[in-house]
Design a protein around this motif. Structure first.
Motif, short mmCIF file in Angstrom:
data_model
loop_
_atom_site.label_atom_id
_atom_site.label_comp_id
_atom_site.label_asym_id
_atom_site.label_seq_id
_atom_site.Cartn_x
_atom_site.Cartn_y
_atom_site.Cartn_z
N VAL A 1 -4.57 9.27 -7.35
CA VAL A 1 -5.67 9.75 -8.20
C VAL A 1 -5.56 9.14 -9.59
CG1 VAL A 1 -6.61 11.79 -9.38
CG2 VAL A 1 -6.06 11.89 -6.95
N SER A 2 -4.33 9.03 -10.08
CA SER A 2 -4.11 8.50 -11.42
C SER A 2 -4.04 6.98 -11.47
CB SER A 2 -2.80 9.07 -11.99
OG SER A 2 -2.86 10.47 -12.13
N PHE A 3 -3.45 6.37 -10.46
CA PHE A 3 -3.11 4.95 -10.59
C PHE A 3 -3.95 4.01 -9.73
CE2 PHE A 3 0.67 7.24 -12.01
CZ PHE A 3 0.84 6.65 -13.25
N TYR A 4 -4.83 4.55 -8.91
CA TYR A 4 -5.80 3.69 -8.22
C TYR A 4 -7.19 4.00 -8.75
CZ TYR A 4 -8.69 1.56 -4.59
OH TYR A 4 -9.63 0.81 -3.93
N GLN A 5 -7.67 3.15 -9.61
CA GLN A 5 -8.97 3.32 -10.24
C GLN A 5 -9.80 2.04 -10.04
OE1 GLN A 5 -10.25 6.18 -11.86
NE2 GLN A 5 -8.49 7.02 -10.76
N PRO A 6 -10.40 1.90 -8.85
CA PRO A 6 -11.18 0.69 -8.59
C PRO A 6 -12.38 0.59 -9.54
CG PRO A 6 -11.58 2.35 -6.90
CD PRO A 6 -10.46 2.87 -7.74
N THR A 7 -12.52 -0.55 -10.16
CA THR A 7 -13.63 -0.78 -11.08
C THR A 7 -14.22 -2.14 -10.83
OG1 THR A 7 -12.09 -1.61 -12.75
CG2 THR A 7 -12.71 0.71 -12.91
N GLY A 8 -15.51 -2.18 -10.56
CA GLY A 8 -16.18 -3.44 -10.35
C GLY A 8 -15.53 -4.26 -9.26
N GLN A 9 -15.15 -5.49 -9.61
CA GLN A 9 -14.57 -6.39 -8.63
C GLN A 9 -13.13 -6.02 -8.28
OE1 GLN A 9 -14.63 -10.46 -9.92
NE2 GLN A 9 -14.02 -11.29 -7.92
N LYS A 10 -12.42 -5.37 -9.20
CA LYS A 10 -11.00 -5.09 -8.97
C LYS A 10 -10.84 -3.76 -8.22
CE LYS A 10 -7.75 -6.44 -11.86
NZ LYS A 10 -7.27 -7.72 -11.29
N SER A 11 -10.77 -3.87 -6.91
CA SER A 11 -10.68 -2.67 -6.07
C SER A 11 -9.68 -2.80 -4.93
CB SER A 11 -12.06 -2.36 -5.47
OG SER A 11 -12.48 -3.41 -4.61
N LYS A 12 -9.15 -3.99 -4.70
CA LYS A 12 -8.30 -4.23 -3.53
C LYS A 12 -6.90 -3.63 -3.71
CE LYS A 12 -11.42 -6.65 -1.28
NZ LYS A 12 -11.27 -8.07 -0.94
N ILE A 13 -6.28 -3.28 -2.56
CA ILE A 13 -4.92 -2.77 -2.50
C ILE A 13 -4.12 -3.66 -1.55
CG2 ILE A 13 -3.41 -0.84 -1.90
CD1 ILE A 13 -5.83 1.02 -2.33
N ILE A 14 -2.95 -4.08 -1.98
CA ILE A 14 -2.03 -4.83 -1.11
C ILE A 14 -0.94 -3.89 -0.62
CG2 ILE A 14 -0.14 -6.52 -1.16
CD1 ILE A 14 -1.94 -8.40 -2.68
N THR A 15 -0.67 -3.95 0.68
CA THR A 15 0.43 -3.19 1.28
C THR A 15 1.03 -4.00 2.41
OG1 THR A 15 1.05 -0.99 2.08
CG2 THR A 15 -0.94 -1.95 3.02
N GLU A 16 2.12 -3.53 2.99
CA GLU A 16 2.71 -4.25 4.11
C GLU A 16 2.06 -3.80 5.41
OE1 GLU A 16 5.61 -0.64 4.40
OE2 GLU A 16 4.27 -1.56 2.92
N ALA A 17 1.86 -4.74 6.32
CA ALA A 17 1.38 -4.39 7.66
C ALA A 17 2.44 -3.55 8.35
CB ALA A 17 1.08 -5.65 8.46
N GLY A 18 1.99 -2.58 9.14
CA GLY A 18 2.94 -1.73 9.84
C GLY A 18 3.63 -0.73 8.95
N ALA A 19 2.97 -0.34 7.86
CA ALA A 19 3.53 0.68 6.98
C ALA A 19 3.66 2.00 7.73
CB ALA A 19 2.64 0.86 5.74
N PHE A 20 4.46 2.91 7.19
CA PHE A 20 4.61 4.21 7.82
C PHE A 20 3.23 4.87 7.94
CE2 PHE A 20 5.77 8.69 8.15
CZ PHE A 20 6.75 8.62 9.14
#
Length: 448
Positions: free
Chosen positions: A137-156
């Protein structure tokens, strides 16, 4: 024992058997294992834990990556708070030793040492999945073009579900928004260079890197320092799920500049099934009142809390993310283990862990030989793994796992054909590892 002697003795072992040792320097013998235990200054901590039994015999417990063992003192710590509840009732909030109103503070020194943080950057609260949501809630604030999240495939799975629903909450499509990085073809673990390349490739649209600190399936430790630096360089934030890292590998979250993190306490932190989680928030956000958050009264300014007035004013640091009052019984069990960690020291545990896991690796390779039956998919470099080794078993599968369980080894099976083993330095010995190897050898002969 004097702490300086503690460290010296462990270093002495490391000098005798270097961490990056050739396999021939270990020995596949009971005498060798016993000699290592005799030189181990951490050996006495094993007696501070309760072990399950298989067919009446104490198990060889290699499952601390799922649930840590119970400290013998946990019952005493819990009983103390039960007595306070019985004798003081509501007055226990403000009277008696460790008054409940401030009880969260007791765990901060140990947590700060384990996480490599300042005390005001950590607080024990909630559970891991809840904390991930509140932090997002605090640290993911998608705005305009900047909305993507990177994570590892096969995460828990919990991390996957959390990211998916957070993205949907913002009206975005998870398939278009979440970028999952996979190992290269024919490899089992991620290369740091590929993670950094993905961050650079998506720099114009990247809002957040949110991934495990230590991958639950493969046992790989990610380079959190490099990942955080790369994320910040492109204007993104970096956060980590440390469920399998906290209490397992040394961390320096503050110095690495990590924005936020959370963990659970029931794996390597040995605090009981489903017990309290905790959060880390870098001090750059300690007074960031403008950050959105889902607030609760226990995160409100402590001196003003009981005025019961409207208008949320967050406490300084991570405490400002608290919601409800502390779970006193949960924190009591948690503290029983944290006090052991303070006595042992995370760096001392890490030295033993590298040797213990290295011994397990050596024995598995000796048993498997050129057969190809067992394949270790956890990184070989000790700096890129904790105390967990994940084995692909190409023949015999679950039958082999079930067989060595019958003989007293408690590990972890992951479909379709992975065995996870975690020789934990607080309560496992070199003799445990040797005994397991003999049981594994017999199990493979029977089914593989």
């Amino acid at each position: 024992m004097d702490k300086s002697n503690y460290i010296y003795t462990v270093e002495k072992i490391t000098q005798t058997i270097p961490i990056c040792m050739e396999n021939t320097q270990y020995q596949f013998s009971e005498e060798f294992a016993k000699s290592m235990d005799a030189k181990d200054p951490m050996a006495s901590f094993k007696s501070e834990f309760l072990f399950p039994k298989v067919d009446g015999n104490e198990a060889i417990y290699f499952c601390g990556n799922s649930l840590g063992l119970q400290p013998k003192t946990a019952k005493e710590y819990l009983q103390k708070e039960l007595d306070n509840w019985a004798n003081l009732a509501v007055d226990g909030h403000f009277h008696g030793e460790d008054a409940w109103y401030h009880i969260r503070k007791k765990s901060k020194p140990a947590l700060a040492a384990i996480l490599g943080a300042e005390e005001h950057e950590v607080v024990a609260m909630n559970n891991l999945s809840s904390n991930l949501h509140f932090l997002m809630v605090s640290f993911y604030q998608p705005t305009g073009q900047k909305s993507k999240i990177i994570t590892e495939a096969g995460a828990f799975p919990s991390d996957m579900y959390m990211l998916e629903t957070q993205v949907k909450f913002h009206g975005l499509d998870p398939d278009q928004t979440i970028i999952e990085i996979s190992p290269r073809e024919g490899e089992h673990t991620l290369r740091t260079e590929d993670i950094l390349k993905a961050i650079e490739t998506h720099k114009d649209e990247l809002a957040l890197v949110m991934m495990a600190g230590l991958q639950y399936y493969t046992g790989q430790v990610f380079d959190m320092k490099a990942i955080t630096k790369a994320a910040h360089a492109v204007g993104a934030r970096a956060g980590f799920d440390l469920a399998h890292a906290a209490g397992n590998v040394p961390l320096q979250l503050h110095d690495w500049g990590v924005d936020f993190a959370t963990w659970c306490s029931y794996k390597y932190l040995n605090s009981g099934p489903g017990n309290v989680s905790g959060i880390y928030v870098h001090e750059r956000y300690a007074e960031a009142k403008e950050l959105p958050r889902f607030a609760g009264w226990w995160g409100h300014e402590e001196g003003e809390r009981f005025k019961m007035e409207k208008g949320f004013v967050p406490m300084y640091g991570a405490d400002g993310w608290q919601l409800a009052n502390s779970n006193v019984l949960a924190l009591a069990a948690h503290q029983a283990s944290l006090d052991i960690f303070e006595k042992a020291g995370i760096d001392n545990l890490r030295r033993k862990s590298e040797l213990l896991t290295g011994y397990l690796e050596f024995l598995i390779r000796q048993i498997s030989g050129e057969s190809g039956v067992l394949e270790i998919i956890t990184p070989k470099n000790p700096k890129e793994r904790g105390c967990q080794l994940s084995l692909l078993i190409h023949k015999g599968g679950k039958n082999v796992f079930d067989e060595f369980y019958k003989h007293g080894v408690v590990g972890d099976w992951r479909h379709p054909n992975v065995i996870r083993l975690a020789p934990t330095p607080l309560y496992n010995s070199f003799l445990d590892v040797y005994r397991f190897a003999r049981i594994l050898e017999q199990s493979l002969e029977k089914f593989a």
